[in-house]
Scaffold this active site. Structure first.
Site, PDB file in Angstrom:
ATOM      1  N   THR A 186      42.877  41.236  53.370  1.00  0.00           N
ATOM      2  CA  THR A 186      42.373  41.102  51.993  1.00  0.00           C
ATOM      3  C   THR A 186      41.342  42.193  51.687  1.00  0.00           C
ATOM      4  O   THR A 186      40.179  41.884  51.394  1.00  0.00           O
ATOM      5  CB  THR A 186      41.745  39.710  51.782  1.00  0.00           C
ATOM      6  N   THR A 224      42.111  42.603  46.762  1.00  0.00           N
ATOM      7  CA  THR A 224      41.418  41.606  45.945  1.00  0.00           C
ATOM      8  C   THR A 224      40.809  42.184  44.682  1.00  0.00           C
ATOM      9  O   THR A 224      40.598  41.452  43.703  1.00  0.00           O
ATOM     10  CB  THR A 224      40.322  40.915  46.768  1.00  0.00           C
ATOM     11  N   SER A 225      40.524  43.481  44.675  1.00  0.00           N
ATOM     12  CA  SER A 225      40.007  44.108  43.444  1.00  0.00           C
ATOM     13  C   SER A 225      40.353  45.586  43.467  1.00  0.00           C
ATOM     14  O   SER A 225      39.931  46.319  44.350  1.00  0.00           O
ATOM     15  CB  SER A 225      38.492  43.925  43.319  1.00  0.00           C
ATOM     16  N   ILE A 256      33.511  40.716  34.680  1.00  0.00           N
ATOM     17  CA  ILE A 256      32.312  39.934  34.390  1.00  0.00           C
ATOM     18  C   ILE A 256      31.115  40.861  34.601  1.00  0.00           C
ATOM     19  O   ILE A 256      30.984  41.455  35.676  1.00  0.00           O
ATOM     20  CB  ILE A 256      32.211  38.699  35.301  1.00  0.00           C
ATOM     21  N   ASP A 265      33.885  36.785  50.179  1.00  0.00           N
ATOM     22  CA  ASP A 265      34.091  35.827  51.269  1.00  0.00           C
ATOM     23  C   ASP A 265      34.781  34.563  50.751  1.00  0.00           C
ATOM     24  O   ASP A 265      35.667  34.013  51.401  1.00  0.00           O
ATOM     25  CB  ASP A 265      32.739  35.453  51.898  1.00  0.00           C
TER      26      ASP A 265
END
Length: 340
Positions: A186, A224-225, A256, A265
């Site tokens: 990840t 994840t990003s 955001i 995590d």
């Protein structure tokens, strides 16, 4: 003639009732039969996780972000704290201790000697030294001797936004030794570039990077990003059969305007939790994980604002306990889009 019934005083009743146990204790521990480990004898339907990550007394990062959500999703979780700090390192000061490789080995030996080393999953997060990461690799081997089907979910925490958090030597260990034994990775944008050596400036680059990692080992990869042209994506890739093309998808994630500690995590823990519940549907698992995470972050942002704090002035500690309903039963608001 019947003898009258004599009622013993309550205290004496208690003494008589507990006397066999007392006798066993007084004759030595060996006389006692150890109770079964219920998480082994009566395992949860989801699994038993060994989580090796950092820990803080105050706040939610590392194991503090991972253990509680996994327990809410039905997992038995045994944490090993790679560090134990008073608070995260973003504060002006912090105190605490760092676990070294030998101490990790001692903990694993203790579990092994008592036949407690059966796990369905290993989860790892931030690791600060090569020696400790090398010991983690030995742990993977030992766990797979006990359970060959063990799934290793690795969050290769190395840095973010072009900044390396760990010693440069760790990058090659992750790339050459950890990636081949991981079941799921990840990484974030920066970390997958480090792992693959590929500069990622487009969605197609992200898909190529996932394929590079599949070829090296893991069947599941979730970036994840991924920040591209002012947009943030999650890109997931699941290679179900070796030699076949993976199923790949994206989820567009709203930005955001704040920085949160422990969110990565939490995301990896949620991906482990939901992908094991839906092992053949990484898209749905990712939708659920992203939806939970977004709900936690939005609640955190709202609570800091209510408290009169400017959310953009510092890193924010996630509101995990207050968000447990969103972890158990997330409302899917962000949908995965498949790549054709």
């Amino acid at each position: 003639m019947k003898q009258p019934l004599v009622l013993l005083p309550r205290r004496l009743h208690i003494g008589l009732r507990t006397s066999p146990s007392y006798s066993a204790r007084s004759s030595g521990r060996s006389a006692m039969t150890p109770p079964p480990i219920l998480s082994l004898v009566l395992p949860s339907e989801t699994g038993r996780v060994l989580s090796i990550q950092s820990h803080t007394v105050q706040g939610y990062v590392g194991n503090k972000s991972a253990v509680f959500p996994l327990q809410l999703l039905g997992y038995d979780v045994d944490p090993i704290n790679s560090v134990q700090f008073s608070n995260h390192t973003g504060y002006p000061t912090f105190k605490g201790h760092v676990l070294n490789g030998q101490q990790l080995c001692d903990l694993i030996e203790g579990l092994s000697e008592n036949h407690l080393l059966y796990y369905t999953h290993l989860l790892t997060g931030y690791i600060g030294s090569v020696s400790f990461l090398e010991m983690v690799l030995q742990v993977v081997e030992r766990l797979r001797v006990v359970n060959p089907g063990l799934l290793y979910v690795c969050d290769p925490v190395m840095g973010d936004e072009g900044k390396l958090y760990v010693a440069p030597d760790l990058v090659s260990v992750y790339r050459e030794k950890v990636v081949p034994v991981a079941s799921m990775l990840t990484p974030n944008h920066f970390e997958i570039e480090l792992l693959t050596g590929l500069r990622i400036t487009s969605e197609s680059d992200g898909l190529k990077a996932c394929n590079i990692l599949h070829a090296a080992g893991p069947s599941k990869v979730v970036i994840t990003s991924l920040s591209i042209k002012e947009k943030v994506f999650l890109i997931g890739s699941h290679r179900k059969v070796k030699g076949q093309s993976p199923q790949q998808f994206k989820i567009v994630i709203p930005k955001i305007p704040a920085y949160f500690t422990g969110s990565g995590d939490l995301m990896t823990a949620l991906l482990l939790g939901w992908s094991n519940i839906y092992p053949d549907n990484l898209e749905k698992a990712s939708e659920l994980a992203v939806s939970s995470l977004q709900a936690v972050l939005q609640r955190t942002l709202a609570d800091y604002t209510t408290a009169g704090f400017d959310p953009q002035s510092s890193s924010l500690e996630i509101r995990l306990v207050q968000s447990q309903d969103d972890i158990r039963n997330p409302e899917i608001k962000l949908k995965a889009e498949s790549y054709t």
